[in-house]
Design a protein around this motif. Structure first.
Motif, PDB file in Angstrom:
ATOM      1  N   PHE A 211       0.834  -1.205   0.000  1.00 52.70           N
ATOM      2  CA  PHE A 211       0.000   0.000   0.000  1.00 52.70           C
ATOM      3  C   PHE A 211       0.868   1.254   0.000  1.00 52.70           C
ATOM      4  O   PHE A 211       0.559   2.245  -0.663  1.00 52.70           O
ATOM      5  CB  PHE A 211      -0.903   0.010   1.236  1.00 52.70           C
ATOM      6  N   ASN A 212       1.965   1.219   0.762  1.00 55.54           N
ATOM      7  CA  ASN A 212       2.820   2.405   0.897  1.00 55.54           C
ATOM      8  C   ASN A 212       3.480   2.807  -0.417  1.00 55.54           C
ATOM      9  O   ASN A 212       3.838   3.977  -0.594  1.00 55.54           O
ATOM     10  CB  ASN A 212       3.897   2.168   1.958  1.00 55.54           C
ATOM     11  N   ILE A 213       3.661   1.861  -1.323  1.00 56.65           N
ATOM     12  CA  ILE A 213       4.257   2.202  -2.621  1.00 56.65           C
ATOM     13  C   ILE A 213       3.181   2.351  -3.694  1.00 56.65           C
ATOM     14  O   ILE A 213       3.489   2.516  -4.884  1.00 56.65           O
ATOM     15  CB  ILE A 213       5.298   1.154  -3.066  1.00 56.65           C
ATOM     16  N   GLY A 214       1.917   2.270  -3.278  1.00 58.28           N
ATOM     17  CA  GLY A 214       0.829   2.453  -4.231  1.00 58.28           C
ATOM     18  C   GLY A 214       0.630   1.282  -5.172  1.00 58.28           C
ATOM     19  O   GLY A 214       0.140   1.454  -6.283  1.00 58.28           O
ATOM     20  N   LYS A 215       0.998   0.076  -4.723  1.00 58.86           N
ATOM     21  CA  LYS A 215       0.865  -1.116  -5.566  1.00 58.86           C
ATOM     22  C   LYS A 215       0.058  -2.199  -4.834  1.00 58.86           C
ATOM     23  O   LYS A 215       0.564  -3.287  -4.541  1.00 58.86           O
ATOM     24  CB  LYS A 215       2.254  -1.673  -5.924  1.00 58.86           C
ATOM     25  N   PRO A 216      -1.208  -1.920  -4.525  1.00 55.68           N
ATOM     26  CA  PRO A 216      -2.012  -2.924  -3.801  1.00 55.68           C
ATOM     27  C   PRO A 216      -2.202  -4.215  -4.587  1.00 55.68           C
ATOM     28  O   PRO A 216      -2.400  -5.277  -4.000  1.00 55.68           O
ATOM     29  CB  PRO A 216      -3.350  -2.206  -3.578  1.00 55.68           C
ATOM     30  N   ASP A 217      -2.125  -4.168  -5.929  1.00 53.63           N
ATOM     31  CA  ASP A 217      -2.360  -5.365  -6.731  1.00 53.63           C
ATOM     32  C   ASP A 217      -1.329  -6.459  -6.488  1.00 53.63           C
ATOM     33  O   ASP A 217      -1.577  -7.626  -6.811  1.00 53.63           O
ATOM     34  CB  ASP A 217      -2.371  -5.000  -8.220  1.00 53.63           C
ATOM     35  N   ILE A 218      -0.168  -6.091  -5.932  1.00 53.58           N
ATOM     36  CA  ILE A 218       0.831  -7.111  -5.601  1.00 53.58           C
ATOM     37  C   ILE A 218       0.234  -8.152  -4.654  1.00 53.58           C
ATOM     38  O   ILE A 218       0.593  -9.330  -4.687  1.00 53.58           O
ATOM     39  CB  ILE A 218       2.086  -6.461  -4.975  1.00 53.58           C
ATOM     40  N   MET A 219      -0.723  -7.731  -3.836  1.00 55.07           N
ATOM     41  CA  MET A 219      -1.266  -8.616  -2.806  1.00 55.07           C
ATOM     42  C   MET A 219      -2.347  -9.556  -3.323  1.00 55.07           C
ATOM     43  O   MET A 219      -2.711 -10.509  -2.632  1.00 55.07           O
ATOM     44  CB  MET A 219      -1.844  -7.777  -1.653  1.00 55.07           C
ATOM     45  N   GLN A 220      -2.861  -9.316  -4.518  1.00 56.28           N
ATOM     46  CA  GLN A 220      -4.011 -10.084  -4.991  1.00 56.28           C
ATOM     47  C   GLN A 220      -3.820 -11.595  -4.934  1.00 56.28           C
ATOM     48  O   GLN A 220      -4.672 -12.314  -4.392  1.00 56.28           O
ATOM     49  CB  GLN A 220      -4.390  -9.655  -6.412  1.00 56.28           C
ATOM     50  N   PRO A 221      -2.713 -12.149  -5.457  1.00 52.58           N
ATOM     51  CA  PRO A 221      -2.577 -13.621  -5.389  1.00 52.58           C
ATOM     52  C   PRO A 221      -2.468 -14.162  -3.972  1.00 52.58           C
ATOM     53  O   PRO A 221      -2.824 -15.315  -3.717  1.00 52.58           O
ATOM     54  CB  PRO A 221      -1.286 -13.886  -6.179  1.00 52.58           C
ATOM     55  N   PHE A 222      -2.018 -13.333  -3.045  1.00 52.61           N
ATOM     56  CA  PHE A 222      -1.843 -13.805  -1.666  1.00 52.61           C
ATOM     57  C   PHE A 222      -3.166 -13.794  -0.908  1.00 52.61           C
ATOM     58  O   PHE A 222      -3.369 -14.578   0.014  1.00 52.61           O
ATOM     59  CB  PHE A 222      -0.770 -12.976  -0.965  1.00 52.61           C
ATOM     60  N   PHE A 223      -4.086 -12.915  -1.315  1.00 53.69           N
ATOM     61  CA  PHE A 223      -5.426 -12.971  -0.735  1.00 53.69           C
ATOM     62  C   PHE A 223      -6.160 -14.212  -1.228  1.00 53.69           C
ATOM     63  O   PHE A 223      -6.964 -14.796  -0.507  1.00 53.69           O
ATOM     64  CB  PHE A 223      -6.221 -11.707  -1.094  1.00 53.69           C
ATOM     65  N   GLU A 224      -5.867 -14.617  -2.442  1.00 55.17           N
ATOM     66  CA  GLU A 224      -6.490 -15.834  -2.976  1.00 55.17           C
ATOM     67  C   GLU A 224      -6.049 -17.050  -2.169  1.00 55.17           C
ATOM     68  O   GLU A 224      -6.813 -17.996  -1.984  1.00 55.17           O
ATOM     69  CB  GLU A 224      -6.116 -16.000  -4.447  1.00 55.17           C
ATOM     70  N   ASP A 225      -4.800 -17.016  -1.663  1.00 50.99           N
ATOM     71  CA  ASP A 225      -4.287 -18.126  -0.846  1.00 50.99           C
ATOM     72  C   ASP A 225      -4.830 -18.082   0.580  1.00 50.99           C
ATOM     73  O   ASP A 225      -4.831 -19.095   1.276  1.00 50.99           O
ATOM     74  CB  ASP A 225      -2.753 -18.095  -0.800  1.00 50.99           C
ATOM     75  N   ALA A 226      -5.244 -16.894   1.024  1.00 50.61           N
ATOM     76  CA  ALA A 226      -5.740 -16.729   2.406  1.00 50.61           C
ATOM     77  C   ALA A 226      -7.193 -16.285   2.354  1.00 50.61           C
ATOM     78  O   ALA A 226      -7.547 -15.179   2.736  1.00 50.61           O
ATOM     79  CB  ALA A 226      -4.883 -15.723   3.158  1.00 50.61           C
TER      80      ALA A 226
END
Length: 639
Positions: free
Chosen positions: A394-409
């Motif tokens: 979020f701090n670098i303005g790239k929330p999409d980096i997290m998308q695959p990890f939410f799919e795992d959790a």
């Protein structure tokens, strides 16, 4: 041989931590005894989920009295004592019980390893051993109103050993201490103890209370008294006193005195990595970066040599790597910085500082896909640190980096909603219905306090929701917020008033640079004429740090030298050196040394760039007086 263990605890208003404590241990012990000293929250209700043995005890300003009352209710062979803000390492509990059986009752008490999380976020680890296990035979009891200790009730000495049990303690994190008023309570009880005994250990405890309150002069006096009154320097608290004396001297900026204490203590505590680390920390603080690297690398590269723990186990590996990461990050040697931050994460995957810096550096050179692959390849994310990586992205303005990890959790739907809200703030993309329940003033305020949404995100959110009738109430609430209102005026060029909220300006500028939204950076910088000279130089420093060096130097030219801080001079000097303007760089360095004579970085600039022999020699002699223990200076040759 079967033996039973009774857990005995005294509690008051511990609803925020008691469940965690009891969940870690209640299923392992034979009985749980809870003594409540006057709770007004849900503490007793939570305790009742785990045991029916909940007792009331009127608080009389005496921890020993309360603990002894709890022991009177216990029926087990052994008593285990925990505080509500502690929890055990469940994996070694059976090893602990097996150890009790093997010792076959030859010891009366056992100390356990207490691992204390301290600092603002639990980023520091302080370790000590404390007697927390004792025979329930009626012959052992606590004494002292605070920092209570066990003794034989008939005056006979008790025989103690160390148990194979680790206890984690979060009660000395800064916010927890402040919320619970521990300082004031402890100081009052220690004063009472000192009136009765006034011994070395009392002075040690008094020093700890002063230290935690930031009263460093008083802490130093108390620690010095404790050390002078010691009966044996091999006692564990005496070694801790030495470390605390050094730490206090660092806080008081008496660096050479601190180094002298370290040098004097090395023979007493050979193999102490903490003493070496503190030398490195002093060097780091004073700008002696080559010396700092020397000491931190000395610990890392000689692990077997430095094996004596006193107080801070994290100073052996975690903190040296983190400091080396910071040093190489400052020098923009990013490969080395990443190596050391990753070394921290290999030790502690929950180190949020290193997580943030790894993501920040990767974002300088890599795409979102490459960052995702790096995280996956190194197995960095788990359910316990998912929110740290989310904050970092979020701090670098790239929330999409997290998308695959939410799919795992998949179970963490709240974090995923926050991710979708953040993405909407930055891009306008996504379905509002997926995070609709977050769109109210109270939730947005809480997300801002938790640093999951920042002022720039909220500015964009207001902009995107404006005109949507369903969210008129939220837009109205945001527009009433003075910070959102001010940022809107600045971003939309709607004010000519001097900028008084400079922290808002600096924060928004850094966030926009992190997001790489350069059009918005330009819009914000159109207001630079509304800044004071001091604020303008801080703006220049932010631009320089983010590699906009030409723009930064132009802003510096508009400021008087009197407003420059150390880093401003360093930025200007390095900028001049990079363009081959060594003569002006040396003139700036000479002036900076008049103002900041204790910052080693300016001396190093003279040593590496001056062609004037007298200037070189004069500053070398002065540096050797100010930094007498510097390894770098000892290896430097006179011209």
């Amino acid at each position: 041989m079967e033996l039973s263990v009774s857990l005995c605890m005294i509690v008051k208003n511990e609803e925020s931590v008691l469940d965690r404590c009891l969940a870690s241990v209640a299923h392992l012990v034979n009985e749980v005894i809870i003594v409540d000293t006057g709770s007004t929250d849900r503490t007793k209700e939570i305790a009742s989920k785990y045991t029916s043995k909940v007792f009331d005890f009127e608080w009389i300003n005496d921890f020993s009295a309360a603990r002894n009352f709890a022991a009177e209710q216990a029926t087990g062979d052994w008593i285990l004592v925990l505080d509500a803000d502690e929890y055990i390492d469940e994996e070694n509990y059976q090893e602990f019980v097996d150890g009790l059986k093997e010792d076959n009752g030859q010891y009366d008490t056992y100390g356990v390893k207490i691992i204390n999380f301290t600092g603002s976020y639990g980023e520091k680890l302080v370790q000590n051993h404390h007697d927390r296990v004792y025979k329930n035979n009626g012959e052992i009891a606590y004494y002292r109103a605070i920092h209570e200790q066990l003794k034989g009730v008939d005056g006979k000495p008790v025989k103690g050993s160390i148990a194979k049990l680790s206890v984690f303690h979060s009660g000395y994190m800064n916010k927890t201490v402040a919320d619970k008023g521990k300082n004031e309570r402890n100081k009052e009880l220690i004063d009472k103890e000192m009136q009765e005994s006034n011994n070395a250990f009392d002075y040690f405890n008094l020093g700890n209370e002063y230290y935690s309150q930031g009263k460093y002069e008083e802490a130093l006096k108390a620690y010095t008294n404790a050390y002078n009154l010691k009966s044996n320097y091999h006692l564990s608290w005496v070694a801790s006193t030495v470390i605390q004396i050094i730490s206090v001297l660092i806080q008081l900026e008496r660096y050479n005195d601190a180094v002298n204490v370290i040098n004097d203590s090395t023979e007493l505590y050979p193999g102490s990595f903490e003493l070496v680390y503190l030398k490195g920390e002093i060097s780091y603080t004073r700008g002696q970066f080559d010396d700092a690297k020397y000491y931190f690398e000395e610990i890392i590269n000689n692990s077997e040599k430095y094996n004596h723990e006193i107080l801070r186990p994290d100073l052996k590996d975690q903190m040296p790597h983190r400091r080396l990461g910071d040093l190489y990050n400052y020098e923009k040697k990013y490969d080395k910085a990443i190596y050391h931050y990753m070394s921290v994460l290999n030790i502690n995957k929950l180190d949020s500082d290193s997580i943030g810096k790894v993501i920040f550096i990767l974002n300088k050179f890599h795409t979102e896909t490459e960052i995702i692959q790096f995280i996956q390849r190194n197995g960095l994310i788990n359910k316990n640190n998912l929110n740290y990586y989310m904050s970092a992205c979020f701090n670098i303005g790239k929330p999409d980096i997290m998308q695959p990890f939410f799919e795992d959790a998949q179970e963490d739907t709240v974090l995923e909603k926050i991710y979708k809200l953040k993405n909407y703030c930055l891009t306008g993309l996504g379905s509002i219905s997926e995070f609709n329940d977050l769109l109210n003033p109270t939730v947005i305020e809480n997300l801002n306090k938790k640093q999951l949404l920042n002022i720039v995100d909220i500015y964009f959110l207001r902009k995107r929701l404006k005109g949507i009738e369903e969210f008129a109430f939220l837009v109205e609430a945001l527009e009433k917020d003075e910070h959102v209102s001010m940022l809107t005026k600045l971003m939309d060029n709607l004010t000519e008033e001097p900028i008084l909220e400079t922290e808002l300006f600096f924060g928004a500028l850094q966030i926009l640079l992190n997001y790489k939204m350069l059009d918005y950076v330009s819009a914000l910088l159109k207001n630079k004429h509304l800044l004071t000279e001091a604020a303008l130089s801080q703006t220049a420093a932010i631009l320089y740090e983010n590699d906009f060096k030409g723009e930064a130097l132009q802003l510096y030219n508009q400021c008087d030298w009197d407003v420059y801080q150390e880093q401003d001079f360093l930025n200007i000097i390095n900028g001049l050196l990079e363009t081959g303007n060594n003569l002006n760089a040396i003139e700036f360095t000479k002036y900076a040394l008049l103002v900041f004579e204790n910052d080693f970085r300016f001396y190093k600039l003279i040593f590496e760039n001056s062609v004037e022999q007298d200037l070189y020699q004069t500053n070398l002699e002065k540096a050797k007086q100010l930094f007498p223990d510097s390894v770098y200076l000892k290896n430097l040759q006179s011209k």
